[in-house]
Design a protein around this motif. Structure first.
Motif, PDB file in Angstrom:
ATOM      1  N   ARG A  34      -0.898  -0.960   8.812  1.00 12.19           N
ATOM      2  CA  ARG A  34      -1.038  -2.060   7.855  1.00 12.19           C
ATOM      3  C   ARG A  34      -1.513  -3.335   8.548  1.00 12.19           C
ATOM      4  NH1 ARG A  34       1.432  -3.520   3.099  1.00 12.19           N
ATOM      5  NH2 ARG A  34       0.789  -1.462   2.425  1.00 12.19           N
TER       6      ARG A  34
ATOM      7  N   LYS B  10     -12.939   1.859   8.025  1.00 11.64           N
ATOM      8  CA  LYS B  10     -11.621   1.491   7.505  1.00 11.64           C
ATOM      9  C   LYS B  10     -10.688   0.978   8.605  1.00 11.64           C
ATOM     10  CE  LYS B  10     -11.667   4.768   3.644  1.00 11.64           C
ATOM     11  NZ  LYS B  10     -12.170   3.837   2.631  1.00 11.64           N
TER      12      LYS B  10
ATOM     13  N   LEU C 280      -4.792  11.704   8.401  1.00  9.72           N
ATOM     14  CA  LEU C 280      -4.585  11.977   9.831  1.00  9.72           C
ATOM     15  C   LEU C 280      -3.339  11.216  10.245  1.00  9.72           C
ATOM     16  CD1 LEU C 280      -7.836  11.867  11.957  1.00  9.72           C
ATOM     17  CD2 LEU C 280      -6.575  13.840  11.085  1.00  9.72           C
TER      18      LEU C 280
ATOM     19  N   HIS D  66       5.938   5.884   7.855  1.00  9.14           N
ATOM     20  CA  HIS D  66       6.566   4.940   8.809  1.00  9.14           C
ATOM     21  C   HIS D  66       7.025   5.751  10.022  1.00  9.14           C
ATOM     22  CE1 HIS D  66       8.586   1.428  10.200  1.00  9.14           C
ATOM     23  NE2 HIS D  66       9.622   1.393   9.392  1.00  9.14           N
TER      24      HIS D  66
ATOM     25  N   GLY E 132      -0.562   9.430  12.399  1.00 12.80           N
ATOM     26  CA  GLY E 132      -0.702   8.703  13.661  1.00 12.80           C
ATOM     27  C   GLY E 132      -1.941   7.836  13.703  1.00 12.80           C
TER      28      GLY E 132
HETATM   29  N1  CMC Z   1      -6.087   9.080   7.408  1.00 14.51           N
HETATM   30  C1  CMC Z   1      -7.090   8.998   6.492  1.00 14.51           C
HETATM   31  N2  CMC Z   1      -7.293   7.909   5.722  1.00 14.51           N
HETATM   32  C2  CMC Z   1      -6.459   6.866   5.876  1.00 14.51           C
HETATM   33  C3  CMC Z   1      -5.406   6.888   6.822  1.00 14.51           C
HETATM   34  C4  CMC Z   1      -5.232   8.051   7.595  1.00 14.51           C
HETATM   35  N3  CMC Z   1      -4.252   8.119   8.488  1.00 14.51           N
HETATM   36  N4  CMC Z   1      -4.722   5.709   6.753  1.00 14.51           N
HETATM   37  C5  CMC Z   1      -5.334   4.973   5.816  1.00 14.51           C
HETATM   38  N5  CMC Z   1      -6.377   5.657   5.277  1.00 14.51           N
HETATM   39  C6  CMC Z   1      -7.331   5.167   4.271  1.00 14.51           C
HETATM   40  C7  CMC Z   1      -6.687   5.160   2.904  1.00 14.51           C
HETATM   41  O1  CMC Z   1      -6.952   6.335   2.200  1.00 14.51           O
HETATM   42  C8  CMC Z   1      -7.360   3.960   2.261  1.00 14.51           C
HETATM   43  O2  CMC Z   1      -8.633   4.336   1.828  1.00 14.51           O
HETATM   44  P1  CMC Z   1      -9.293   3.631   0.529  1.00 14.51           P
HETATM   45  O3  CMC Z   1      -9.405   2.176   0.862  1.00 14.51           O
HETATM   46  O4  CMC Z   1     -10.599   4.316   0.385  1.00 14.51           O
HETATM   47  O5  CMC Z   1      -8.363   3.883  -0.601  1.00 14.51           O
HETATM   48  C9  CMC Z   1      -7.542   2.972   3.414  1.00 14.51           C
HETATM   49  O6  CMC Z   1      -7.598   3.800   4.592  1.00 14.51           O
HETATM   50  C10 CMC Z   1      -6.408   1.962   3.561  1.00 14.51           C
HETATM   51  O7  CMC Z   1      -5.181   2.668   3.578  1.00 14.51           O
HETATM   52  P2  CMC Z   1      -3.835   2.145   2.917  1.00 14.51           P
HETATM   53  O8  CMC Z   1      -2.937   3.298   2.679  1.00 14.51           O
HETATM   54  O9  CMC Z   1      -4.172   1.254   1.751  1.00 14.51           O
HETATM   55  O10 CMC Z   1      -3.290   1.236   4.094  1.00 14.51           O
HETATM   56  P3  CMC Z   1      -1.820   0.745   4.268  1.00 14.51           P
HETATM   57  O11 CMC Z   1      -1.875  -0.482   5.084  1.00 14.51           O
HETATM   58  O12 CMC Z   1      -1.122   0.674   2.967  1.00 14.51           O
HETATM   59  O13 CMC Z   1      -1.131   1.956   5.083  1.00 14.51           O
HETATM   60  C11 CMC Z   1      -0.388   3.347   6.843  1.00 14.51           C
HETATM   61  C12 CMC Z   1      -0.917   1.956   6.440  1.00 14.51           C
HETATM   62  C13 CMC Z   1       0.086   3.306   8.273  1.00 14.51           C
HETATM   63  C14 CMC Z   1       0.800   3.710   5.932  1.00 14.51           C
HETATM   64  C15 CMC Z   1      -1.530   4.398   6.662  1.00 14.51           C
HETATM   65  O14 CMC Z   1      -2.593   4.076   7.532  1.00 14.51           O
HETATM   66  C16 CMC Z   1      -1.060   5.832   6.896  1.00 14.51           C
HETATM   67  O15 CMC Z   1      -0.578   6.482   5.980  1.00 14.51           O
HETATM   68  N6  CMC Z   1      -1.192   6.364   8.159  1.00 14.51           N
HETATM   69  C17 CMC Z   1      -0.701   7.672   8.503  1.00 14.51           C
HETATM   70  C18 CMC Z   1       0.802   7.619   8.757  1.00 14.51           C
HETATM   71  C19 CMC Z   1       1.153   6.914  10.060  1.00 14.51           C
HETATM   72  O16 CMC Z   1       0.598   7.202  11.114  1.00 14.51           O
HETATM   73  N7  CMC Z   1       2.149   6.013   9.994  1.00 14.51           N
HETATM   74  C20 CMC Z   1       2.681   5.321  11.182  1.00 14.51           C
HETATM   75  C21 CMC Z   1       2.412   3.856  11.152  1.00 14.51           C
HETATM   76  S1  CMC Z   1       2.690   3.056  12.733  1.00 14.51           S
HETATM   77  C22 CMC Z   1       4.361   3.174  13.094  1.00 14.51           C
HETATM   78  C23 CMC Z   1       5.288   2.753  12.018  1.00 14.51           C
HETATM   79  O17 CMC Z   1       5.134   1.695  11.400  1.00 14.51           O
HETATM   80  O18 CMC Z   1       6.235   3.484  11.794  1.00 14.51           O
END
Ligand code: CMC
Length: 392
Positions: A270, A320, A264, A228, A266
């Motif tokens: 979701r 993705k 990666l 987050h 940033g």
């Molecule tokens: N790098 C590589 N793979 C990723 C990434 C990433 N940054 N984000 C998601 N994935 C992959 C993940 O491994 C999954 O793959 P699979 O379907 O094969 O298992 C797929 O994409 C979906 O990911 P998820 O974790 O199920 O998606 P989510 O909606 O639960 O998570 C997220 C969203 C923002 C937590 C996630 O994309 C992430 O960890 N990003 C990196 C951290 C980040 O930049 N966070 C800031 C979010 S924006 C500001 C805020 O809200 O604070």
């Protein structure tokens, strides 16, 4: 009580009705009270947007003047609270100080503890908005061993914050208007984002009737995590670890590797599955800030631009729907403003405080509101008989 649904991470669960912020993740639309964030970022300012989020409408000149004056008169901290900071280790993470000190406000400001009193709720809203930069600055000053700088109420929100962070008694401090403008924009973009993890936490903690300072402190704790608000700090640390454009493919491969927990930072969101409109605005601001601060030659920014290009062309990220989010570029701006990496998530918290507060107020007055209490899918042992210790 409806049909039981198993929904890990609540991706498909609406927990409340809300009139504050609208997001269309497919189209990359973000509206605060119906106004597109792009228009607000170009034409408005953080004080006006704070009023908009809290009260639902853009203020008239008089309403804005009254609101701004009220915020300025609430910037001071109770002197006793300042002593908390000296109790923290010099290397305490500022988010730890922030959540602790905000939580402790409930021990100081008893006049706002009655959550059923609309006047008290209003004072709370102004007070928390006004004091966040003061608390953040005190945490920063403690970290670098400099004397605390008191707020100056002749200054606007962001100017005041800059002087509380960077002024020192020995030297005159000149506020850089580009820095103030950049902060104002970042706060606008962070001001609200509907039911994100920290806002849902504020609502959930508040739904028990807990006092609003405790609810906001809970939100700050939720924001800290790298998935987050902690992502902005993690992005900078990641860019530093990559170090050079030639290492990008190695890190991209790591992010794609299912057996490697590295992501990666940033990238991905979701809700946004096309682009994050805030990232587009921040990216432009990044160019402007670096140029105006005379840092056109920023290796970190060049690295970020290249990483973005590589990832955007990569099949894994395309498939993705992983795009740069708001946190991808914000850290580079904070860095250019001289804000240390450990303070990045604190900056996010300052901007998000008004959103948390607007949601807390909406939650408290929601006629359908009741304590948040999700159910679970039990996967543990079935009923079994207790075995005394000598027979195990
Ligand atoms: N790098 C590589 N793979 C990723 C990434 C990433 N940054 N984000 C998601 N994935 C992959 C993940 O491994 C999954 O793959 P699979 O379907 O094969 O298992 C797929 O994409 C979906 O990911 P998820 O974790 O199920 O998606 P989510 O909606 O639960 O998570 C997220 C969203 C923002 C937590 C996630 O994309 C992430 O960890 N990003 C990196 C951290 C980040 O930049 N966070 C800031 C979010 S924006 C500001 C805020 O809200 O604070």
């Amino acid at each position: 009580e409806g049909v039981f649904t198993y929904d890990p991470g609540y991706g498909a669960t609406g927990s409340c009705e809300s009139k504050i912020t609208f997001i269309d993740g497919q189209k990359g639309i973000l509206l605060y009270r119906g106004y597109p964030v792009e228009q607000l970022a170009a034409k408005s300012n953080f004080m006006e947007i704070s009023y908009l989020l809290l009260y639902g409408e853009l203020p008239t000149k008089e309403q804005l003047a009254r609101f701004d004056t009220s915020i300025r008169t609430h910037t001071m901290l109770n002197e006793g609270m300042l002593r908390f900071f000296t109790g923290f280790r010099y290397d305490a993470h500022p988010m730890a100080m922030l959540s602790a000190v905000v939580g402790s406000m409930s021990a100081y400001y008893h006049d706002t503890m009655d959550i059923n009193n609309p006047d008290a709720r209003e004072v709370f809203a102004h007070r928390i908005l006004a004091k966040m930069p003061t608390i953040a600055a005190a945490a920063y000053k403690h970290t670098c061993g400099q004397p605390f700088v008191y707020p100056r109420n002749d200054l606007g929100y962001c100017e005041n914050m800059l002087q509380m962070f960077f002024a020192v008694p020995a030297e005159p401090y000149e506020i850089n208007p580009v820095a103030a403008e950049a902060l104002d924009l970042l706060f606008i973009l962070h001001a609200d984002h509907e039911q994100n993890c920290s806002t849902s936490t504020v609502r959930m903690a508040g739904s028990s009737g807990a006092n609003p300072y405790s609810a906001i402190a809970a939100g700050i704790s939720a924001l800290w995590g790298p998935a987050h608000g902690g992502a902005n700090e993690a992005v900078l640390r990641m860019l530093e670890a990559i170090g050079d454009v030639k290492n990008i493919p190695k890190f991209v491969a790591k992010a794609k590797d299912k057996n490697d927990p590295f992501r990666l930072m940033g990238f991905g969101h979701r809700v946004y599955k096309n682009f994050d409109p805030r990232a587009t605005i921040i990216r432009e601001m990044c160019h402007k800030v670096l140029k105006q601060m005379g840092r056109t030659n920023s290796p970190l920014f060049d690295l970020a631009l290249e990483l973005e290009q590589v990832a955007l062309k990569d099949e894994y990220f395309i498939e993705k729907n992983l795009y740069p989010n708001v946190d991808f570029y914000s850290g580079i701006i904070y860095r250019a403003l001289g804000i240390p990496t450990s303070m990045f998530t604190v900056m996010f918290a300052i901007g998000r405080t008004v959103g948390w507060t607007a949601h807390w107020r909406e939650m408290i007055t929601d006629p359908n509101g009741r304590i948040s209490r999700p159910r679970q899918l039990y996967t543990g042992e079935p009923t079994r008989d207790y075995v005394s210790i000598d027979q195990r």
